[in-house]
Design an enzyme around this catalytic site. Sequence first.
Site, mmCIF file in Angstrom:
data_model
loop_
_atom_site.group_PDB
_atom_site.id
_atom_site.type_symbol
_atom_site.label_atom_id
_atom_site.label_comp_id
_atom_site.label_asym_id
_atom_site.label_seq_id
_atom_site.Cartn_x
_atom_site.Cartn_y
_atom_site.Cartn_z
ATOM 1 C CG HIS A 1 -1.841 1.169 1.281
ATOM 2 N ND1 HIS A 1 -3.147 1.126 0.859
ATOM 3 C CD2 HIS A 1 -1.623 2.451 1.694
ATOM 4 C CE1 HIS A 1 -3.697 2.328 1.003
ATOM 5 N NE2 HIS A 1 -2.795 3.146 1.518
ATOM 6 C CD GLU A 2 1.361 3.661 3.670
ATOM 7 O OE1 GLU A 2 1.534 4.712 3.016
ATOM 8 O OE2 GLU A 2 0.306 3.434 4.316
ATOM 9 C CD GLU B 1 -5.600 5.353 0.045
ATOM 10 O OE1 GLU B 1 -4.647 6.158 0.169
ATOM 11 O OE2 GLU B 1 -5.710 4.343 0.747
ATOM 12 C CG HIS C 1 0.338 6.201 -0.824
ATOM 13 N ND1 HIS C 1 -0.656 6.952 -1.411
ATOM 14 C CD2 HIS C 1 -0.258 5.525 0.195
ATOM 15 C CE1 HIS C 1 -1.804 6.726 -0.760
ATOM 16 N NE2 HIS C 1 -1.586 5.859 0.207
HETATM 17 ZN ZN ZN Z 1 -3.013 5.237 1.571
#
Ligand code: ZN
Length: 501
Positions: free
Chosen positions: A265-266, A295, A269
């Site tokens: 997830h990170e 996101e 980003h």
């Molecule tokens: Zn996020």
Amino acid sequence: MNEKLTELRDLLGEVDDISKAASILSWDQQAYMPPGGAPARASQLGTLSRLAHEKFTDERMGRLLYELSKETRDLPYDDDTASLIRVTKRDYEKAVRLPSTFVAELAEASGLGTTAWAQARAENQWDGFSDHLKKMIELKQREADYLGYHEKMYDALLDSYEPDMKTREVAEMFDAVRRELVPLVRAIASNADRVDDAALHRAYDPAKQWELAHEALRTIGYDFQRGRMDKVPHPFCTTFSNHDVRVTNRVLPDFFNSAFFGALHEGGHALYELGSPDRFERTTLAGGTSLSVHESQSRMWENLVGRSRAFWQFFFPKFKKTFRKNAADMDAEKMYRAVSKVQPSYIRVEADEVTYSLHVMLRFEAENMLVENKLKVSELPAWWDEAMSSYLGVTPPDVAHGVLQDVHWSLGYYGYFPTYSLGTFFSAQLFDKAREQLGDLDEQFARGEFAPLREWLTENIYQHGRKYTLTELATRITGEPLQTRSYIAYLKKKYSEIYDL
Ligand code: ZN
């Protein structure tokens, strides 16, 4: 024009330097600072935020923007200079509405609030945090008044994270998705035994988890020469330049998903920020354009990639090599099904793909009521538990697993939560397009080839920095604004197959 443009770029560069210095302090606060450092750090962050704000809202900046926007009127919309002026002007017109003293007050309250939140959560005590929350809500109400709004106070706050998005539009999309999700969750619940994820809830050596999380990041192309991963209570990604984008993560010793999918997830980003071009550095065009678009990137790598069958066909041997004992009764297909298990739970960041948006909808509702004084801070914990039970059918055992689980409200992030779901909707919309243009993504993933998708995202999203808004990007790439159709179709297809619906 060139002289004015150089002056503008110099000013923006200084503002950016101060803001990035503040980001480093904030990263350190969450990753390494001892609790005793909190009061001093709060005033340091307050001062830097005030300085950046004063510099950015200086009259000279306004003058330059006014003159340059006249002089660049005939340039094409996509032109770098025209975009720089347009985006900076939008930021500037918003920033000048907030007095510098208010900005400093907000930064200080957010520093103190975060520390109070971390302590309250660790001690499982609501009382230590509720006064900070009251103070923060008052500040955000003042902020909304400064910024101005037409329909809803919440519009002003939402606009800071998703420019031009309105509360009403979010509510409409959420209603449309909720109508589809609720029956889907119910149907899945009656076939819950189709998926067994017990293997993910065994003891997983934290050091090995940390290593595998690094491997996951290398797999999707995160560059450790331009980043690093550190441990924090609440994972996030932060940017100091497009050559230094750091991720943070946490490890749970008896649950595999947290660190692994946290990293993906990170990492999603981070890929976005690392893909922002050098020529935009130290200007308002650098980085990601809005939280929803951001996101869409994290959720894409975490779920559409990381929770796909094809990903596990490639990655399972690595998992097995690291966790031989836990993997003994697993294979790639079982792993795919286990990481996709749908199970209503208390914690948003660990929620599955299907129930995730219900967590967000609950927060969206709470935030709207809090800023409109329709819900008192003292009533919030009880409201929360009741809402959890009606949305997800579960009641949190305590405040740490309930109303205190997220850091956002302590930081003053109101209007932030909806972007998690808007981004999730957008990720599916983008992924449909990527599939159409890149051929069989599953075959590529199964071979461990993630570069084609990353390059497609660079080409379509990363390289534009903050030039285009969500609606502009969506329309350029997919021919229509943000829609929820792709997301609903994705969930129905994937989960009907897994759960025999
Ligand atoms: Zn996020």
